[in-house]
Design an enzyme around this catalytic site. Structure first.
Site, short mmCIF file in Angstrom:
data_model
loop_
_atom_site.label_atom_id
_atom_site.label_comp_id
_atom_site.label_asym_id
_atom_site.label_seq_id
_atom_site.Cartn_x
_atom_site.Cartn_y
_atom_site.Cartn_z
N GLU A 56 -66.44 -1.67 -58.37
CA GLU A 56 -66.74 -0.26 -57.19
C GLU A 56 -67.75 0.69 -56.49
O GLU A 56 -68.01 0.17 -55.92
CB GLU A 56 -65.99 1.19 -57.81
CG GLU A 56 -65.46 2.16 -56.92
CD GLU A 56 -65.35 3.81 -57.19
OE1 GLU A 56 -65.32 3.59 -59.04
OE2 GLU A 56 -64.80 4.78 -57.02
N ASP A 99 -54.87 0.31 -47.47
CA ASP A 99 -55.38 -0.65 -47.90
C ASP A 99 -55.06 -0.98 -49.13
O ASP A 99 -56.00 -2.00 -48.98
CB ASP A 99 -54.72 -1.44 -46.67
CG ASP A 99 -54.26 -2.56 -46.66
OD1 ASP A 99 -53.84 -3.11 -47.74
OD2 ASP A 99 -54.02 -3.59 -45.43
N GLU A 138 -47.95 -4.00 -37.78
CA GLU A 138 -48.72 -5.02 -38.22
C GLU A 138 -48.11 -6.65 -37.00
O GLU A 138 -48.41 -7.73 -37.63
CB GLU A 138 -49.56 -6.02 -39.14
CG GLU A 138 -50.31 -4.75 -39.94
CD GLU A 138 -50.68 -5.41 -41.04
OE1 GLU A 138 -50.56 -6.36 -41.71
OE2 GLU A 138 -52.23 -4.12 -41.19
N LYS A 192 -47.46 2.38 -50.22
CA LYS A 192 -48.38 1.14 -51.00
C LYS A 192 -49.33 2.65 -51.46
O LYS A 192 -48.66 3.85 -51.10
CB LYS A 192 -49.84 1.11 -49.89
CG LYS A 192 -48.89 0.25 -49.12
CD LYS A 192 -50.09 -0.66 -48.37
CE LYS A 192 -49.56 -2.72 -48.14
NZ LYS A 192 -50.73 -3.37 -47.22
N ARG A 225 -53.02 -14.08 -48.80
CA ARG A 225 -54.11 -13.11 -49.69
C ARG A 225 -54.01 -13.60 -50.87
O ARG A 225 -53.59 -13.50 -52.25
CB ARG A 225 -53.48 -11.57 -49.29
CG ARG A 225 -53.70 -10.89 -48.21
CD ARG A 225 -55.00 -11.32 -47.74
NE ARG A 225 -54.81 -10.44 -46.15
CZ ARG A 225 -55.26 -10.54 -44.99
NH1 ARG A 225 -56.81 -11.40 -45.49
NH2 ARG A 225 -55.41 -9.75 -43.81
N GLU A 276 -56.86 -8.49 -53.00
CA GLU A 276 -57.37 -9.27 -51.63
C GLU A 276 -58.36 -8.05 -51.22
O GLU A 276 -59.54 -8.49 -51.21
CB GLU A 276 -56.36 -8.09 -50.73
CG GLU A 276 -56.18 -8.22 -48.92
CD GLU A 276 -55.59 -8.06 -48.62
OE1 GLU A 276 -54.45 -7.54 -48.65
OE2 GLU A 276 -55.55 -7.60 -46.90
N TRP A 307 -59.14 -2.06 -35.83
CA TRP A 307 -57.27 -1.74 -37.45
C TRP A 307 -57.44 -0.20 -37.93
O TRP A 307 -56.94 -0.41 -38.95
CB TRP A 307 -58.37 -2.56 -38.44
CG TRP A 307 -57.95 -4.14 -37.61
CD1 TRP A 307 -58.55 -4.53 -36.98
CD2 TRP A 307 -56.95 -5.26 -37.69
NE1 TRP A 307 -58.09 -6.28 -36.90
CE2 TRP A 307 -57.04 -5.89 -37.46
CE3 TRP A 307 -55.53 -4.14 -38.58
CZ2 TRP A 307 -55.57 -6.63 -37.69
CZ3 TRP A 307 -54.50 -5.57 -38.20
CH2 TRP A 307 -54.40 -7.14 -38.31
N ARG A 366 -40.53 -0.62 -45.91
CA ARG A 366 -42.00 -0.29 -46.38
C ARG A 366 -42.36 0.64 -45.25
O ARG A 366 -42.08 0.53 -44.16
CB ARG A 366 -42.99 -2.11 -46.46
CG ARG A 366 -42.04 -2.87 -47.20
CD ARG A 366 -43.55 -3.86 -47.31
NE ARG A 366 -44.67 -3.95 -48.02
CZ ARG A 366 -45.61 -4.43 -47.23
NH1 ARG A 366 -45.77 -4.89 -46.15
NH2 ARG A 366 -46.83 -4.69 -47.74
#
Ligand code: GCV
Length: 647
Positions: free
Chosen positions: A479, A350, A271, A345, A146, A378, A509, A304
Site C-alpha cells: 500500500e 474493484d 462489463e 465484492k 487475471r 490483480e 471505467w 454478482r
C-alpha cells in the site's frame, strides 16, 4: 475401503500438506469409526500417514479416535482429549474430515495434556473459490483471466485437461484449510465456456468427481444468454415461459450428471455480459428465474452485484462507480428467492489495495449475501510481489456493518493455476490458506492463521519468526509504494501491473483520482460530492462525510483535499505521499534481505523462486515510488521536506 491419498505429480509443491505434517498422526494408534464416502477419505489419509510413520489402524488402546456417528452433511466436529486419548466426533463424514485436518494442523499439540471437548463449526456454510479459468485461451485474458500462476488446473486449449489426480490433490489442499466449493470457470462466459452447461457437462462432472471426496461441491459460471446461445431461443427474458422451461430442463440434466452440483455463478449486465436489463427486467427477476430452476435440486445461484457503467464519460462528475452496486441492488432487498445469493465484492470499486467496505453489505438485511474477496492479486502485485492479504480481509470481515448484519457466505477469486507452486509466488499460498481459514472463522486472528500456515508449510523447525516478519506487514508495504490514501488504481491499463498514475484518468471505467495543481482525491461526501458516503449507516456515513473524521487511509477515496491538508498522522498529504513511498521501497529491501538470509533453511527451489520474485518486486516498487512521487511533485510544486530525490 480407504480412498488412496492423491499422488502429487513430480515437481509439484506439497504446499501446506508436506508428508511431515502427518507425522504426529501417522505415528499413532488410530481408530476410525463410521461409514460413508468421506469417512473413507479420512481412512485413506490415516492409512497413508501410518504406513509412512509407523502407526497403525487399531481397535485396542487407540491414541486417536475419529468417529462419525452418522452420515449427515454437517461440517461440525468436536475435539477433546482425556486419559491419553484424543477424540474427534462428528455426525457425518464431512465433519470428520474437517476434524481430521484440524488434528493435522495442531500436530503434536493434539496429543498433549488434556483438552476439554470443544465444538468447531464453520461460521459460513459456503466457502467458495471462483476460478476465472477460461476453457479456451482468450486472445486478451489468456487461459486464466487475471491468473498469475500459469495455466488452468482444469482446462487447456479448449478442453478439459483431464489431470484429475492433480485436481484431487487440489481438493485435498482446499479441504485442509476449510474450503468447500469451487466454481470451475470464468464469470466472463465466452462461447466455448457456455457449452459446459449442456453438451460438455461431462467434463465438469469429472472434475466434480475428483473434488467430491474432499467435501467440495462444484459450481459453474453460466451466461444469462444461454437460452439463446445454446438453446436456439429468440430471447433470454427471465419472465418468458420458454426461457424458464429451457433453464429447468438444462438444470435437470446438469443434476443427472452431477447429483450434488452446487449451482450457478452469474455475472450479468456487467462489463459486457448479457443480463435482464435487455428485457426491462430487474436483477431479482433474473436471479429468481435461475433460483427457480435450481431449487428442486437443492442448488443455489450466486448472482454478482458487480454491476456498473463501464462506459462512463470521465468528464461527468455526477456518475460515481462506487455508488453503483448499492444503487442497483438495495431497492431489490427482500425480492430475491431464498436460494439466490447476492455475491458482493468487499469494496465498492474493484479489489484495490485499500477500499472502504462495500455499503451494500450492511444494507440488505432481507437478502442472502456472499462477500467476494480476491485471492488472485490483480491489483496487489500479481503474485510477483509479496502481499499477504490476511490483515486486509480480516479488517473487512470485522467491519461494523458486515459483522453486525452478517453475511452468509464467503467467496474468493482463486489465485491457483498449474504452476508447480500452485500460486506462482510460493508465498502467495498463504493467501489461499488464509482465505479458507477466515471463511471458516471470520473473527480469527489473521496472524495466528499465518503462523499456522508457516508451521505446516515450512515445518515445525522452520524459520517461523523470519517468515512471519516477511509476510505480516507485506500488504501495508505494498500500500505504501502504490496508490496513496485509498485513491486506488494508478495502474497500467489493461493488465493492471505496475504504475501509471494517469493510466485510467481519462478512461470510461469510472476510476479517477482528479489530481490537479492544488489537490487530489474524489469528493464522495453527501454535502458537496457524489453522495456515496451517505450510503453507509450511522456512524459510518458521518465518519466518512468529513475530512476531519475520515480515517487517513481512506481520505482520498472520500475527499478531494489540498496537498497541504494535514492528516491525523500530523503529516501533510504531499509529505505522506513522499514518506510512504520511500518507506515502502525500504521495507521491500529489508524483507528481501531477510529472505536472502534464509538460504539453506528453506527448500532450494522455493527459495530461488521467491528470491527471483523479490528482484522484480523491488524493481517495480522503485518504479512506483519514482513515478508517484515525481507526478505529485510536478503537479503540486511542493518539494519533499527531507530533500530526497524526485524526478
Ligand atoms: C472477470 C475486474 C477485472 C476483470 C473481472 C471483473 C469481475 O474488472 O479486471 O477481469 O472479470 O473484475 O470481477 O467480473
Amino acid at each position: 475401503m480407504p480412498l488412496p491419498v492423491p499422488v502429487l505429480p513430480d515437481g509439484v509443491d506439497p504446499a501446506w500438506l508436506p508428508e511431515e505434517a502427518f507425522r504426529p498422526v501417522g505415528g499413532r494408534r488410530v481408530l476410525i469409526r463410521g461409514s460413508g464416502p468421506l469417512v473413507e477419505t479420512v481412512h485413506g489419509e490415516v492409512a497413508e500417514a501410518c504406513a509412512r510413520f509407523g502407526g497403525a489402524l487399531a481397535e485396542d488402546d487407540p491414541e486417536l479416535v475419529l468417529e462419525a456417528t452418522g452420515d449427515d452433511g454437517s461440517e461440525a466436529f468436536t475435539l477433546g482429549r482425556r486419559d491419553g486419548r484424543t477424540t474427534v466426533t462428528a455426525s457425518g463424514g464431512r465433519g470428520l474430515l474437517y476434524g481430521f485436518f484440524h488434528v493435522v494442523r495442531l500436530g503434536e499439540a493434539a496429543f498433549q495434556g488434556e483438552r476439554r471437548a470443544e465444538e468447531h463449526r464453520p461460521a459460513s456454510a459456503l466457502r467458495m473459490l471462483d476460478h476465472w479459468d477460461n476453457v479456451a485461451v482468450h486472445p486478451v485474458m489468456g487461459q486464466v483471466e487475471r491468473g498469475y500462476a500459469g495455466g488452468s488446473l482444469f482446462w487447456a486449449d479448449g478442453r478439459a485437461r483431464g489431470e484429475l489426480e492433480r485436481v484431487r490433490a487440489y481438493g485435498r489442499l482446499l479441504a485442509a484449510c476449510g474450503i468447500n466449493a469451487v466454481a470451475v470457470n470464468n464469470v466472463n462466459v465466452h462461447e466455448t465456456e457456455a457449452r459446459l452447461l449442456t453438451d460438455r457437462i461431462g467434463e465438469v462432472a469429472d472434475i466434480a468427481a475428483a473434488l467430491r471426496p474432499y467435501g467440495i461441491r462444484t459450481q459453474l459460471s453460466v451466461t444469462f444468454a444461454a437460452p439463446i446461445v445454446l438453446g436456439g431461443l429468440e430471447t433470454a427474458d427471465p419472465l418468458d415461459d420458454s426461457v424458464r422451461r429451457w433453464w429447468a430442463g438444462a438444470t435437470a440434466r446438469v443434476y443427472e450428471a452431477i447429483p450434488d452440483f452446487g449451482g450457478y455463478v452469474v455475472k450479468a449486465d456487467s462489463e459486457g455480459q448479457p443480463g435482464p436489463f435487455a428485457y426491462g427486467r430487474t436483477h431479482a427477476d433474473g436471479a429468481n428465474m435461475l433460483a427457480g430452476a435450481l431449487a428442486p435440486h437443492g442448488g443455489t445461484v450466486h448472482w454478482r452485484a458487480f454491476v456498473y457503467d463501464h462506459r462512463q464519460d470521465w468528464r461527468d462528475r455526477t456518475t460515481d462507480r462506487a455508488r453503483a452496486a448499492y444503487d442497483h441492488f438495495v431497492p431489490l432487498d427482500g425480492r430475491f428467492a431464498p436460494n439466490a445469493v447476492l455475491q458482493v465484492k468487499h469494496g465498492p470499486m474493484d479489489f484495490q489495495v485499500r477500499e472502504p467496505v462495500s455499503p451494500l453489505i450492511g444494507a440488505m438485511p432481507h437478502t442472502a449475501l456472499a462477500v467476494e474477496l480476491q485471492a488472485t492479486q490483480e491489483y496487489t502485485g500479481q503474485q510477483r510481489h509479496v502481499c499477504w492479504l490476511g490483515p486486509m480481509w480480516s479488517e473487512v470481515l470485522r467491519f461494523g456493518p458486515a459483522a453486525g448484519r452478517g453475511f452468509e457466505e464467503l467467496v474468493a477469486v482463486s489465485n491457483v493455476g498449474d504452476d508447480p507452486f500452485w500460486t506462482g509466488h510460493p508465498l502467495a499460498q498463504a493467501n489461499l490458506y488464509t482465505f479458507g481459514r477466515l471463511a471458516w472463522r471470520p473473527d480469527a486472528d489473521p496472524g495466528a492463521i499465518l503462523d499456522e500456515w508457516i508451521g505446516l508449510t515450512f515445518g515445525a523447525d522452520g524459520p517461523a519468526k523470519e517468515l512471519h516478519a516477511v509476510l505480516d506487514g507485506s500488504w501495508r508495504t505494498y500500500e505504501k509504494y502504490t496508490a496513496p490514501l485509498g485513491v486506488g488504481f494508478m495502474v497500467q491499463p489493461g493488465h493492471h501491473y505496475g504504475p501509471s498514475v494517469d493510466g485510467y484518468e481519462y478512461s470510461p471505467w469510472g476510476t479517477y483520482h482528479f489530481a490537479d495543481r492544488d489537490g487530489v482525491g474524489v469528493d464522495r461526501s453527501s454535502a458537496t460530492g457524489t453522495g456515496y458516503a451517505g450510503q453507509y449507516a450511522t456512524p459510518w456515513a458521518e465518519t466518512y462525510e468529513s475530512p476531519g473524521t475520515c480515517p487517513d487511509e481512506l481520505l482520498l477515496f472520500f475527499h478531494h483535499v489540498p496537498y497541504g491538508h494535514v492528516l491525523k498522522s500530523g503529516r501533510t498529504v504531499i509529505q505522506h505521499i513522499y514518506d510512504t513511498h520511500f518507506e515502502g521501497v525500504a521495507e521491500v529491501e529489508a524483507a528481501m534481505a531477510v529472505w536472502a538470509s534464509l538460504k539453506g533453511r528453506v527448500e532450494p527451489a522455493r527459495h530461488a523462486r521467491v528470491a527471483e520474485r523479490y528482484e522484480e518486486q523491488l524493481r517495480c516498487a522503485r518504479e512506483w515510488r519514482d513515478q508517484v512521487n515525481s507526478y505529485f511533485f510536478r503537479k503540486s510544486g511542493v518539494p519533499d521536506e527531507r530533500g530526497r530525490t524526485v524526478y
